[in-house]
Design an enzyme around this catalytic site. Structure first.
Site, short mmCIF file in Angstrom:
data_model
loop_
_atom_site.label_atom_id
_atom_site.label_comp_id
_atom_site.label_asym_id
_atom_site.label_seq_id
_atom_site.Cartn_x
_atom_site.Cartn_y
_atom_site.Cartn_z
N GLY A 1 -10.10 10.40 8.47
CA GLY A 1 -9.69 9.80 7.20
C GLY A 1 -9.47 10.79 6.08
N GLU A 2 -10.29 11.84 6.04
CA GLU A 2 -10.23 12.76 4.90
C GLU A 2 -9.70 14.14 5.25
OE1 GLU A 2 -14.17 11.26 2.54
OE2 GLU A 2 -14.41 12.07 4.54
N THR B 1 -7.16 1.43 5.74
CA THR B 1 -7.18 2.56 6.66
C THR B 1 -6.83 2.19 8.09
OG1 THR B 1 -9.53 2.09 6.61
CG2 THR B 1 -8.79 4.02 5.42
N ALA C 1 -14.16 4.60 11.46
CA ALA C 1 -13.53 4.21 12.72
C ALA C 1 -14.36 4.65 13.92
CB ALA C 1 -12.12 4.81 12.80
N THR D 1 -2.04 4.89 12.39
CA THR D 1 -2.94 4.88 11.23
C THR D 1 -3.55 6.27 11.00
OG1 THR D 1 -4.80 4.11 12.58
CG2 THR D 1 -3.47 2.43 11.48
N ARG E 1 -10.52 12.26 19.97
CA ARG E 1 -9.59 11.25 20.44
C ARG E 1 -8.98 10.51 19.24
NH1 ARG E 1 -9.41 8.45 25.29
NH2 ARG E 1 -11.55 9.01 25.82
#
Lengths: 729, 329
Positions: free
Chosen positions: A692-693, A471, A513, A622, A616
């Site tokens: 991420g999702e 990730t 993150a 990524t 942010r």
């Protein structure tokens, strides 16, 4: 001594905006990328451990009964075989994410076909595999058990029930209503790297090299499974070849490897083969979801309902949380929600790629499209009209929410204004349609720790047991530290995936993150504070860049300031009152164009766009990649992906990559992603939220809505395979 | 994987000799090795034929092509003669598998690949093809990809090859070498067996009989060729239905009609009555529907694959429309 930073108040200082190194947010490459693409990154089963033996697990041939290995002695005598192990501590199924303790254990009763009920250890992998396949497993006193939700016992989940206002009356009195039931199938994470562990005992201490997402929990789960103290366990997972939820909790192969290594007195590797990944890791629950929408003549929702049926193995508490975003995405005074859990003897259900919203928002957004169609309203406008002022159930304000901006900007970039009417556009034998859907995902801050060391040489080291599952953790944590300490990215070393390092939040739930990043931020902030104290200036007046400190009209190098000292600080964050005071979530919108073949019903996505707002953005590259991946999974969910179960014994019939159809390159057209600039002061001191999702949470609906626009066929049973499309044509 | 003996054949005669004691030939191994790892196939002996001189594509005296059994699927698909004169074959090859697999897979091996029936691959379930007499788990199981034509009560497996469907429509013949040195030529129709009472027998090849080449007759003039593959994703999926078609028009009437079908049956399927119906007729939806009626008259679904019957009809009509449209325009 380090104090724990609790996120109790909005972080309005936005310190990252003051940093001048220029790293946070930049689209930097992942530093470990070259290692990965040249095969130099060592994944779990690639470690060369001296004197290692190999274990292969054995599968239960049915969903019930007492497990008997009828030719155990014969197998034990096969060439190279060291042990045939059916230890009580073997796991029935993996632990759920954050379980922090052993899941259900015991290999002597089958609960589902494919359950891993023994491990055969041999000198070579080939010997072990042949021996494992030679084990004759019989199931005694097998009972007829439910393998589908239709025939299973159903447990209402009282805590998930919501009844606000009067939805039934709203449905009766509304100008427009939708009452539709959708189904979604089970999905498999099926990460590229199959689950694998190598266990090595050094006296009473266990080293486990594995492929896991959340090590601080995994260590406790492994220790609890084995009946030893967690201090005796060290886990290593520096590289993880994808997890998607299936590596959140300790899994059968790790416990088997540890038990086997103990028994044969040698290191033992146990790797699942692809079939076992499908049969014995985690599935996303199949769902049946009834959506009710009641709208006035102007398309304003006066009520909404979401009633779900999901499934899981007996004894498991996880219930696919499909209602999660329905609570806050749209306004509507009268609201009713419920969830039932069916107990089925199929492999365990757990977190798979955005549990909850991935299928919950997708289905809801299909229903919203039905409502827009019924009213004759632009689907984007319908959503704009129903953005609530505040959380429609709790009354709490939202933190940051650029939902409307995402709808508008996404529509503009995609060219939504040119959308055709239903069945209006045709190119040869292809019917062309446009569709859109909203994206939403809850945002969470989790406890996380990291240690940062600043050296006089002008380098820094970040250490935490955080994982990088592909990730971008290595990249992002280095960017945060580099920005805060004024160091070039290459001067920051990031060390991850080792439980001997400070425990992190782990990779899951989109929180990795932002949570782990905050711990790094806090450690760096403490280092800045110490530097400022040494220089006798205010930390606010300190500018760090390229290894030099500028303050009071002077510039000094780090070596000069630190002399021979290192500064070592621990950052430690916990969620606080901001998690309760406001509704935190991420938002976005998807737009898709599809072509559906008029004769065969095949659907091809021609292009797809997503606009997202997630606070942010820590690394634009990524973050974009996560969104691309989510939208790709959305294409799979919409068109191809489905675990197919045998209707008699509940085993996964399509347990290989040839027949479990995740999208291939040819299925994925040009995807575009826009990330909106946003700061969420309530989320954490970096103002970042999870991304991420988000890219999967509704994506599939944009495609099914586009199929409707192209063909007039409304598929309510995901995925929209061609047979379902031609059935309506 | 069970332990096995391995030897390399130095010539076709040597290969046949070695196979005399029982053995399984291996070329690309793209299917066989998977089956061996699962122990669905467990040969005692592998005879590696990769070094045999069977990798040429040669023109025959009557204008056809002799394709060596070891010519890779990639090389065959990209051969300029095949692309120009037998495009249906090139298209079928490129519709199959992936680039990596096509580089390894051979012409002979492609013809002999095993079914993709999920129950055949799962040793915990009964399968008459794998374990004769054990029963068929697929009939009442997840049979989405399985056959609706040519099945028996013992087996509903499909033959998964795309290439073989094109070979069938082209009237290709395989050349073989038997253990006793005898050679023979077989049409694809003659090569493959329907399951009947013995689904474990898939071809008429005798033990140790080696496919050495596939021979294509001279190209068909004045006809359009296509291969239409319908599947669950855009690439790397087996055909749900495929149609290989070679159709010619003369003076507005169909002068030539060769049609073969994949994904529907245990062998590449062809029905002479369908072709006879079309010849001499003016293209029309009604005519094409009638052709589909004949093709599917005996079709039987087993639940999850019922959709293949309407899908085959729709695909056939679409392909016939395509092949008769351009020439008539």
């Amino acid at each position: 001594m380090t104090e724990v930073f609790k996120m109790d108040a909005p972080a309005t200082d936005r310190r990252l905006d003051d940093m001048v190194q220029g790293l946070v947010g930049a689209p930097l490459d992942r530093p470990e990328g070259p290692l990965k693409v040249t095969g130099q990154a060592t994944y779990a089963n690639e470690w060369q451990v001296e004197n290692m033996a190999h274990g292969v697990m054995v599968r239960a041939p049915g969903p019930s009964g007492r497990v008997v290995l009828s030719n155990r002695d014969d197998v034990a005598a096969m060439p190279g075989v060291l042990a045939v192990i059916q230890d009580e501590r073997l796991l029935r199924n993996p632990a759920q994410g954050k379980a922090n303790e052993a899941p259900v254990q015991g290999p002597h009763h089958a609960a589902y076909m494919g359950q891993l009920i023994a491990v055969v250890v041999a000198e070579t992998f080939e010997q072990a595999r042949h021996a494992a396949q030679s084990v004759k497993v019989t199931l005694e006193n097998a009972e007829v058990v439910a393998v589908t939700s239709d025939t299973a016992a159903v447990e209402p989940q009282e805590s998930k029930t919501l009844d606000q206002g009067d939805l039934e009356t709203a449905m009766r009195e509304a100008a427009h209503t939708v009452d539709a039931t959708y189904t979604t199938p089970s999905h498999s994470s099926t990460p590229m790297e199959p689950h694998a562990s190598i266990a090595t005992w050094e006296g009473e201490d266990l080293i486990l090299r594995g492929s896991y997402q959340m090590l601080k929990y995994n260590r406790n789960e492994l220790a609890d499974s084995l009946g030893i103290h967690p201090d005796r366990v060290r886990m290593l997972a520096p590289y993880v070849g994808g997890g998607f939820g299936s590596k959140l909790g300790i899994a059968p192969e790790a416990v088997a490897a540890a038990i086997a290594a103990r028994e044969v007195g040698r290191p033992v590797s146990v790797a699942l083969h692809r079939q076992q990944v499908y049969e014995a890791t985690m599935r996303r629950s199949d769902t049946r979801q009834r959506i009710r929408l009641a709208a006035d003549a102007e398309g304003r929702l006066i009520g909404l309902g979401h009633d779900a049926l999901v499934s899981n193995l007996p004894g498991e508490t996880f219930a696919e949380p499909v209602l999660q975003a329905s609570h806050f995405l749209y306004a509507g005074a009268n609201r009713k929600m419920s969830m039932d859990l069916a107990r089925v003897h199929r492999l365990c259900c757990g977190s798979v790629r955005a549990p909850g919203e991935a299928v919950g928002v997708t289905v809801f957004e299909s229903a919203m499209d039905e409502l827009a169609q019924q009213i004759g309203m632009d689907p984007v406008e319908l959503r704009r009209r129903n953005i609530p002022d505040k959380d429609p159930e709790s009354g709490k304000p939202f933190s940051s929410r650029r939902f409307e901006d995402a709808l508008d900007s996404g529509a503009k970039i995609f060219g939504w204004a040119d959308r055709p009417g239903v069945k209006e556009r045709r190119e040869g034998e292809w019917l062309i349609g446009y569709g859109m859907a909203s994206a939403a995902r809850v945002n969470v801050l989790m406890e996380s720790q990291a240690r940062v060391t600043l050296t006089p040489q002008g380098t820094a080291r970040v250490e935490t047991d955080m994982t990088d599952i592909g990730t971008g953790t290595y990249a992002i944590l280095g960017q945060i530290a580099g920005d805060m300490l004024g160091l070039p990215r290459d001067a920051v070393e990031v060390v991850l995936g080792d439980t001997s390092l400070p425990p992190a939040a782990g990779s899951g739930g989109s929180w990795g993150a932002s949570s782990s990043g905050t711990s790094v931020y806090l450690a760096c902030q403490a280092i800045r504070q110490q530097l400022a104290e040494r220089l006798e200036v205010s930390e606010n007046d300190l500018t760090l860049k390229d290894g030099r400190a500028t303050f009071d009209n002077q510039t000094r190098g780090l070596a000069d300031i630190l002399q021979n000292d290192e500064i070592v600080k621990l950052g430690h964050v916990e969620a606080g009152e901001t998690s309760e005071a406001v509704r935190q979530a991420t938002f976005g919108a998807y737009f898709a164009e599809v072509a559906v073949h008029a004769a065969t019903g095949e659907t091809r996505v021609r292009r797809m766009h997503g606009t997202f707002a997630a606070g942010r953005i820590l690394n634009a590259k990524t973050a974009r990649s996560q969104c691309l991946g989510g939208m790709t999974f959305g294409i799979g969910m919409a068109l191809t992906e489905e675990l197919a179960f045998d209707p008699r014994d509940g085993h996964v019939a399509n347990h290989n990559l040839a027949e479990y159809h995740i999208p291939v390159n040819a299925d994925v057209p040009q995807l575009t992603v826009e990330l909106l600039e946003e700061r969420d002061d309530w989320a954490n001191p970096m103002q970042a939220k999870g991304i991420g999702e988000l890219g999967i949470c509704g994506a599939g609906a944009a495609i099914l809505n586009a199929i409707y626009n192209a063909t007039g066929v409304r598929v309510r049973d995901y995925p929209a395979t061609l047979d379902k499309v031609i059935a309506g044509m | 994987m069970r332990p096995f003996d391995y030897s390399r054949a130095s010539s076709t005669a040597d290969a046949a000799q070695q196979a005399a004691g029982g053995g399984t030939f291996i070329a690309g191994g793209t299917n066989l090795l998977d089956l061996m790892k699962l122990e669905v196939m467990a040969p005692d002996k592998l005879i590696d034929i990769n070094r045999l001189d069977l990798s040429q594509i040669e023109e025959t005296s009557d204008g056809g092509l002799r394709i060596g059994a070891l010519v890779s699927n990639s090389d065959l698909a990209n051969d300029t003669r095949v692309r120009r004169d037998w495009p249906v074959l090139s298209r079928a090859l490129l519709a199959g598998a992936s680039g990596q697999l096509r580089n390894k897979a051979t012409t002979g091996g492609n013809l002999l690949q095993r079914t993709r029936c999920l129950y055949f691959y799962d040793r915990a379930t009964p399968c008459n093809k794998r374990d004769p007499g054990s029963g068929c788990a697929a009939r009442e199981g997840f049979n989405r990809i399985l056959a609706v034509l040519g099945t028996s009560e013992h087996c509903i497996a499909t033959h998964p090859s795309d290439m073989a469907v094109a070979m069938r429509v082209l009237d290709a013949e395989v050349e073989t070498l038997k253990q006793d040195g005898e050679t023979r030529r077989l049409t694809l129709d003659a090569l493959y067996l329907l399951p009947g009472d013995h689904p474990e027998r898939e071809t008429v090849l005798e033990p140790g009989e080696l496919i050495t080449a596939v021979v294509l007759p001279a190209p068909i003039k004045d006809a359009q060729q296509t291969y239409r593959k319908v599947r669950d994703r855009a690439s790397y999926a087996f055909a749900l239905v495929s149609v290989a078609g070679i159709v010619g028009l003369k003076d507005g009437r169909i002068s030539h009609a060769d049609l073969a079908f994949g994904g529907l049956a245990p062998k590449p399927w062809r029905n002479a009555e369908v072709e006879e119906l079309l010849i001499g007729e003016t293209p029309s939806e009604t005519l094409f529907d009638k052709a589909a009626d004949i093709l599917l008259a005996e079709a039987q679904g087993y639940g999850a694959n019922d959709f293949k019957i309407p899908l085959a009809r729709r695909t056939l009509v679409s392909v016939l429309n395509e092949l008769t449209k351009e020439a008539s325009a």
